[in-house]
Design a protein around this motif. Structure first.
Motif, short mmCIF file in Angstrom:
data_model
loop_
_atom_site.label_atom_id
_atom_site.label_comp_id
_atom_site.label_asym_id
_atom_site.label_seq_id
_atom_site.Cartn_x
_atom_site.Cartn_y
_atom_site.Cartn_z
N ALA A 163 0.83 -1.21 0.00
CA ALA A 163 0.00 0.00 0.00
C ALA A 163 0.87 1.26 0.00
CB ALA A 163 -0.93 -0.01 1.21
N ILE A 164 1.91 1.26 0.81
CA ILE A 164 2.82 2.41 0.88
C ILE A 164 3.51 2.63 -0.46
CG2 ILE A 164 4.96 3.25 1.92
CD1 ILE A 164 4.04 1.92 4.55
N ASN A 165 3.97 1.56 -1.08
CA ASN A 165 4.64 1.68 -2.38
C ASN A 165 3.71 2.24 -3.45
OD1 ASN A 165 7.12 0.71 -1.53
ND2 ASN A 165 6.71 -1.40 -2.12
N VAL A 166 2.46 1.76 -3.46
CA VAL A 166 1.50 2.22 -4.46
C VAL A 166 1.20 3.70 -4.29
CG1 VAL A 166 -0.91 2.05 -5.17
CG2 VAL A 166 0.43 -0.03 -4.86
N VAL A 167 0.93 4.12 -3.06
CA VAL A 167 0.58 5.52 -2.82
C VAL A 167 1.77 6.44 -3.10
CG1 VAL A 167 -0.17 7.20 -1.08
CG2 VAL A 167 -1.21 4.93 -1.15
N GLU A 168 2.96 6.02 -2.70
CA GLU A 168 4.14 6.85 -2.95
C GLU A 168 4.41 6.98 -4.45
OE1 GLU A 168 7.21 9.37 -2.42
OE2 GLU A 168 5.83 8.66 -0.86
N ALA A 169 4.23 5.89 -5.19
CA ALA A 169 4.43 5.95 -6.65
C ALA A 169 3.44 6.92 -7.28
CB ALA A 169 4.29 4.56 -7.25
N CYS A 170 2.21 6.90 -6.81
CA CYS A 170 1.19 7.82 -7.33
C CYS A 170 1.53 9.27 -6.97
CB CYS A 170 -0.19 7.47 -6.78
SG CYS A 170 -0.86 5.94 -7.45
N ALA A 171 2.07 9.46 -5.78
CA ALA A 171 2.45 10.81 -5.35
C ALA A 171 3.56 11.38 -6.23
CB ALA A 171 2.88 10.79 -3.89
N GLN A 172 4.40 10.50 -6.78
CA GLN A 172 5.51 10.93 -7.62
C GLN A 172 5.14 10.97 -9.11
OE1 GLN A 172 8.19 12.14 -6.16
NE2 GLN A 172 7.28 11.56 -4.18
N THR A 173 3.86 10.74 -9.42
CA THR A 173 3.38 10.76 -10.80
C THR A 173 2.57 12.03 -11.04
OG1 THR A 173 3.29 8.33 -10.83
CG2 THR A 173 2.04 9.51 -12.54
#
Length: 248
Positions: free
Chosen positions: A53-63
């Protein structure tokens, strides 16, 4: 998917590999996140789902192109605690108690609780637009048959859910529609309890068990007495507003 094959791009990403997620969501404007372990849930799965979950949200934050995340969680992230039977209303403000889940070994509920909380904490820190869909037990054409371990993980403690008036089911097509509405409605916000039927009578419980055969089997020659009726505690007024077009 008929008619859109030429527009469909399939990417393989490992939720435990941040960079593979970052590559998969490149140039996307929305992410519909569904984290489930097809191998079922034990204690070791809890930390893995939180990390995912953390990886997914962080990746979205950097997109930069990302407009909104629709994070699919579960009603089990809200209904488990020692005194749930004393609550008249259980709604989006409710969270499952982590220690209670650990004590009762409700690993699915604990994974959904901690992963959703981690997703919310990071999304707010990164000022990322996110909503969560907290669905009941998802049913539909072959859903349980294709996802037997996930289905049975959700149903751990089903008797207590039933007796406490918090056992709810939802059709997979309705969940999909709610996901789309949550993304398209600019006013959507926060959490949404997503279910279209409560299971709080013996007749409904028997019908649910029969629909899940052979995962669940009733005793031979079982006869429904039809006498049990438990108080409904779950509330989904917020979802009704979303469906009607007034999300928050």
């Amino acid at each position: 998917m008929e008619g859109i094959e030429e527009k469909l791009v399939v990417s393989t990403a490992d939720v435990l590999d941040y960079h593979s997620i970052l590559e998969a969501v490149k140039d996307c404007c929305a992410l519909f996140c569904c984290l489930d372990s097809q191998d079922g849930y034990e204690d070791k799965m809890v930390d893995l789902e939180v990390r995912g979950a953390i990886n997914v949200v962080e990746a979205c934050a950097q997109t930069e192109s990302m407009e909104k995340i629709v994070f699919n969680s579960s009603l089990t992230a809200a209904i488990w605690r020692e005194n749930i039977c004393s609550q008249k209303d259980v709604d989006e403000r409710s969270w499952s108690d982590q220690e209670f889940c650990r004590k009762k070994k409700l690993w699915y509920a604990l994974a959904k609780t901690l992963s959703e909380q981690a997703a919310w904490a990071l999304a707010m820190d990164r000022t990322l637009n996110m909503v969560s869909i907290n669905a009941g037990l998802v049913l539909g054409p072959a859903v349980a048959k294709k996802n037997p371990l996930v289905t049975m993980s959700y149903l751990q403690g089903a008797a207590q859910m039933y007796e406490n008036g918090v056992l709810a089911i939802v059709d997979v097509n309705f969940v999909a529609d709610v996901n789309v509405r949550a993304f398209e409605d600019r006013s959507s916000c926060g959490r949404y309890f997503c279910f279209d039927q409560m299971v709080n009578t013996e007749q409904e419980a028997v019908k649910l068990a029969e629909s899940l055969s052979p995962l669940i089997s009733l005793p031979p020659r079982y006869e429904c007495q039809g006498s049990e009726v438990y108080a409904e505690r779950l509330r989904n007024k917020k979802l009704n507003k979303l469906v009607e077009g007034t999300a928050c």
